[in-house]
Design a protein around this motif. Structure first.
Motif, PDB file in Angstrom:
ATOM      1  N   GLN A 167       0.811  -1.206   0.000  1.00  0.00           N
ATOM      2  CA  GLN A 167       0.000   0.000   0.000  1.00  0.00           C
ATOM      3  C   GLN A 167       0.856   1.273   0.000  1.00  0.00           C
ATOM      4  OE1 GLN A 167      -2.596  -0.616   3.335  1.00  0.00           O
ATOM      5  NE2 GLN A 167      -4.057  -1.783   2.121  1.00  0.00           N
ATOM      6  N   MET A 168       2.131   1.155   0.267  1.00  0.00           N
ATOM      7  CA  MET A 168       3.018   2.317   0.229  1.00  0.00           C
ATOM      8  C   MET A 168       3.187   2.826  -1.205  1.00  0.00           C
ATOM      9  SD  MET A 168       3.907   3.285   3.190  1.00  0.00           S
ATOM     10  CE  MET A 168       5.353   4.282   2.945  1.00  0.00           C
ATOM     11  N   VAL A 169       3.219   1.919  -2.175  1.00  0.00           N
ATOM     12  CA  VAL A 169       3.405   2.312  -3.573  1.00  0.00           C
ATOM     13  C   VAL A 169       2.269   3.226  -4.040  1.00  0.00           C
ATOM     14  CG1 VAL A 169       3.561   1.466  -5.949  1.00  0.00           C
ATOM     15  CG2 VAL A 169       4.816   0.303  -4.129  1.00  0.00           C
ATOM     16  N   PRO A 170       0.988   2.825  -3.867  1.00  0.00           N
ATOM     17  CA  PRO A 170      -0.076   3.740  -4.288  1.00  0.00           C
ATOM     18  C   PRO A 170      -0.035   5.074  -3.539  1.00  0.00           C
ATOM     19  CG  PRO A 170      -1.002   1.580  -3.824  1.00  0.00           C
ATOM     20  CD  PRO A 170       0.440   1.543  -3.436  1.00  0.00           C
ATOM     21  N   MET A 171       0.310   5.033  -2.278  1.00  0.00           N
ATOM     22  CA  MET A 171       0.367   6.270  -1.515  1.00  0.00           C
ATOM     23  C   MET A 171       1.449   7.198  -2.077  1.00  0.00           C
ATOM     24  SD  MET A 171       0.870   6.933   2.532  1.00  0.00           S
ATOM     25  CE  MET A 171       2.649   6.790   2.506  1.00  0.00           C
ATOM     26  N   LEU A 172       2.617   6.651  -2.366  1.00  0.00           N
ATOM     27  CA  LEU A 172       3.706   7.463  -2.907  1.00  0.00           C
ATOM     28  C   LEU A 172       3.391   7.986  -4.308  1.00  0.00           C
ATOM     29  CD1 LEU A 172       6.792   5.415  -1.671  1.00  0.00           C
ATOM     30  CD2 LEU A 172       5.946   7.604  -0.786  1.00  0.00           C
ATOM     31  N   LEU A 173       2.628   7.216  -5.077  1.00  0.00           N
ATOM     32  CA  LEU A 173       2.256   7.655  -6.416  1.00  0.00           C
ATOM     33  C   LEU A 173       1.177   8.738  -6.390  1.00  0.00           C
ATOM     34  CD1 LEU A 173       2.153   4.261  -8.336  1.00  0.00           C
ATOM     35  CD2 LEU A 173       3.849   6.081  -8.579  1.00  0.00           C
ATOM     36  N   THR A 174       0.297   8.688  -5.411  1.00  0.00           N
ATOM     37  CA  THR A 174      -0.811   9.639  -5.381  1.00  0.00           C
ATOM     38  C   THR A 174      -0.507  10.908  -4.589  1.00  0.00           C
ATOM     39  OG1 THR A 174      -1.801   8.468  -3.514  1.00  0.00           O
ATOM     40  CG2 THR A 174      -2.598   7.900  -5.716  1.00  0.00           C
ATOM     41  N   MET A 175       0.472  10.889  -3.737  1.00  0.00           N
ATOM     42  CA  MET A 175       0.778  12.084  -2.945  1.00  0.00           C
ATOM     43  C   MET A 175       1.117  13.299  -3.812  1.00  0.00           C
ATOM     44  SD  MET A 175       0.035  11.655   0.124  1.00  0.00           S
ATOM     45  CE  MET A 175       0.794  12.971   1.021  1.00  0.00           C
ATOM     46  N   PRO A 176       1.947  13.159  -4.844  1.00  0.00           N
ATOM     47  CA  PRO A 176       2.212  14.339  -5.676  1.00  0.00           C
ATOM     48  C   PRO A 176       0.942  14.872  -6.354  1.00  0.00           C
ATOM     49  CG  PRO A 176       3.816  12.632  -6.131  1.00  0.00           C
ATOM     50  CD  PRO A 176       2.789  12.028  -5.235  1.00  0.00           C
ATOM     51  N   ILE A 177       0.077  13.964  -6.817  1.00  0.00           N
ATOM     52  CA  ILE A 177      -1.174  14.388  -7.442  1.00  0.00           C
ATOM     53  C   ILE A 177      -1.999  15.177  -6.439  1.00  0.00           C
ATOM     54  CG2 ILE A 177      -3.340  13.582  -8.471  1.00  0.00           C
ATOM     55  CD1 ILE A 177      -1.759  11.061  -9.384  1.00  0.00           C
ATOM     56  N   PHE A 178      -2.112  14.643  -5.226  1.00  0.00           N
ATOM     57  CA  PHE A 178      -2.898  15.297  -4.181  1.00  0.00           C
ATOM     58  C   PHE A 178      -2.345  16.676  -3.863  1.00  0.00           C
ATOM     59  CE2 PHE A 178      -3.286  16.339   0.328  1.00  0.00           C
ATOM     60  CZ  PHE A 178      -4.659  16.405   0.444  1.00  0.00           C
ATOM     61  N   TRP A 179      -1.043  16.779  -3.639  1.00  0.00           N
ATOM     62  CA  TRP A 179      -0.455  18.058  -3.244  1.00  0.00           C
ATOM     63  C   TRP A 179      -0.547  19.101  -4.348  1.00  0.00           C
ATOM     64  CZ3 TRP A 179      -0.601  19.013   1.468  1.00  0.00           C
ATOM     65  CH2 TRP A 179      -0.316  18.043   2.426  1.00  0.00           C
ATOM     66  N   ILE A 180      -0.423  18.665  -5.600  1.00  0.00           N
ATOM     67  CA  ILE A 180      -0.542  19.608  -6.714  1.00  0.00           C
ATOM     68  C   ILE A 180      -1.965  20.161  -6.775  1.00  0.00           C
ATOM     69  CG2 ILE A 180      -0.593  19.782  -9.236  1.00  0.00           C
ATOM     70  CD1 ILE A 180       1.888  17.897  -9.199  1.00  0.00           C
ATOM     71  N   PHE A 181      -2.970  19.273  -6.776  1.00  0.00           N
ATOM     72  CA  PHE A 181      -4.354  19.729  -6.834  1.00  0.00           C
ATOM     73  C   PHE A 181      -4.726  20.536  -5.589  1.00  0.00           C
ATOM     74  CE2 PHE A 181      -5.285  16.912 -10.387  1.00  0.00           C
ATOM     75  CZ  PHE A 181      -6.278  17.610 -11.036  1.00  0.00           C
ATOM     76  N   PHE A 182      -4.278  20.088  -4.434  1.00  0.00           N
ATOM     77  CA  PHE A 182      -4.596  20.779  -3.188  1.00  0.00           C
ATOM     78  C   PHE A 182      -4.028  22.195  -3.193  1.00  0.00           C
ATOM     79  CE2 PHE A 182      -3.815  21.685   1.347  1.00  0.00           C
ATOM     80  CZ  PHE A 182      -5.108  21.543   1.815  1.00  0.00           C
ATOM     81  N   GLY A 183      -2.782  22.336  -3.610  1.00  0.00           N
ATOM     82  CA  GLY A 183      -2.158  23.655  -3.694  1.00  0.00           C
ATOM     83  C   GLY A 183      -2.857  24.547  -4.710  1.00  0.00           C
ATOM     84  N   TRP A 184      -3.236  23.953  -5.826  1.00  0.00           N
ATOM     85  CA  TRP A 184      -3.931  24.705  -6.854  1.00  0.00           C
ATOM     86  C   TRP A 184      -5.299  25.176  -6.353  1.00  0.00           C
ATOM     87  CZ3 TRP A 184      -8.228  22.865  -9.907  1.00  0.00           C
ATOM     88  CH2 TRP A 184      -8.588  23.735 -10.930  1.00  0.00           C
TER      89      TRP A 184
END
Length: 173
Positions: free
Chosen positions: A96-113
């Protein structure tokens, strides 16, 4: 670099950003919630997770039964099985670490935007004062009222809903 990504998202969402914040945040929530669910689906062993959950329930029942009867021999067997279960749980956690590491950048980019556009904007107005909204807003010294939900709350709701629907559709449990 991040400003270029934000500019791309601004162009992609066009006038919806300013004119329809509810729609823009809902779409962003669906994209992030959907991408996380799909990444999780492809990078984890769902059958192994189900097997582990079933084993955990059975062990819990066996442990309860052995404790009620005071059977020391059965208690030791259950404890050994619990060790095996813990091994399986650690393997699944690593998966489950792999999906988390893959989705964190997506989350932070959208969240910041989203934050850039909607910091103190009420996205949804409830027909009543909801104590959790008031508690959350007071915690962060927000200008939003107890009957208003900002971008973060609406994002969480929309990404959660699409995640639930996709999990059901993909039979993820």
């Amino acid at each position: 670099m991040i400003e270029g990504i934000y500019q791309f998202l601004d162009n992609l969402f066009g006038g919806y950003i300013a004119q329809h914040p509810l729609l823009a945040i809902t779409i962003a929530g669906f994209i992030i919630g959907g991408s996380y669910t799909l990444i999780y689906y492809f990078f984890t062993d769902i059958e192994k997770t189900r097997k582990m959950q079933k084993m955990a329930k059975e062990l819990q029942m066996e442990l309860k039964e052995a404790q009620e009867k005071g059977d020391e021999k059965k208690l030791r067997k259950v404890q050994q099985k619990q060790m095996e279960l813990m091994k399986m749980q650690s393997e699944i956690m690593q998966q489950q670490m792999v999906p988390m590491l893959l989705t964190m950048p997506i989350f932070w980019i959208f969240f910041g935007w989203l934050r850039r556009w909607y910091v103190e904007v009420a996205i949804v107005k409830a027909p009543f004062n909801f104590f959790l909204f008031d508690w959350f807003h007071s915690m962060y010294h927000s200008a939003l009222g107890p009957d208003e939900l900002g971008y973060l709350g609406w994002y969480i709701l929309s990404s959660y809903i699409i995640g639930m629907v996709l999990r059901k559709f993909l039979d993820m449990g």
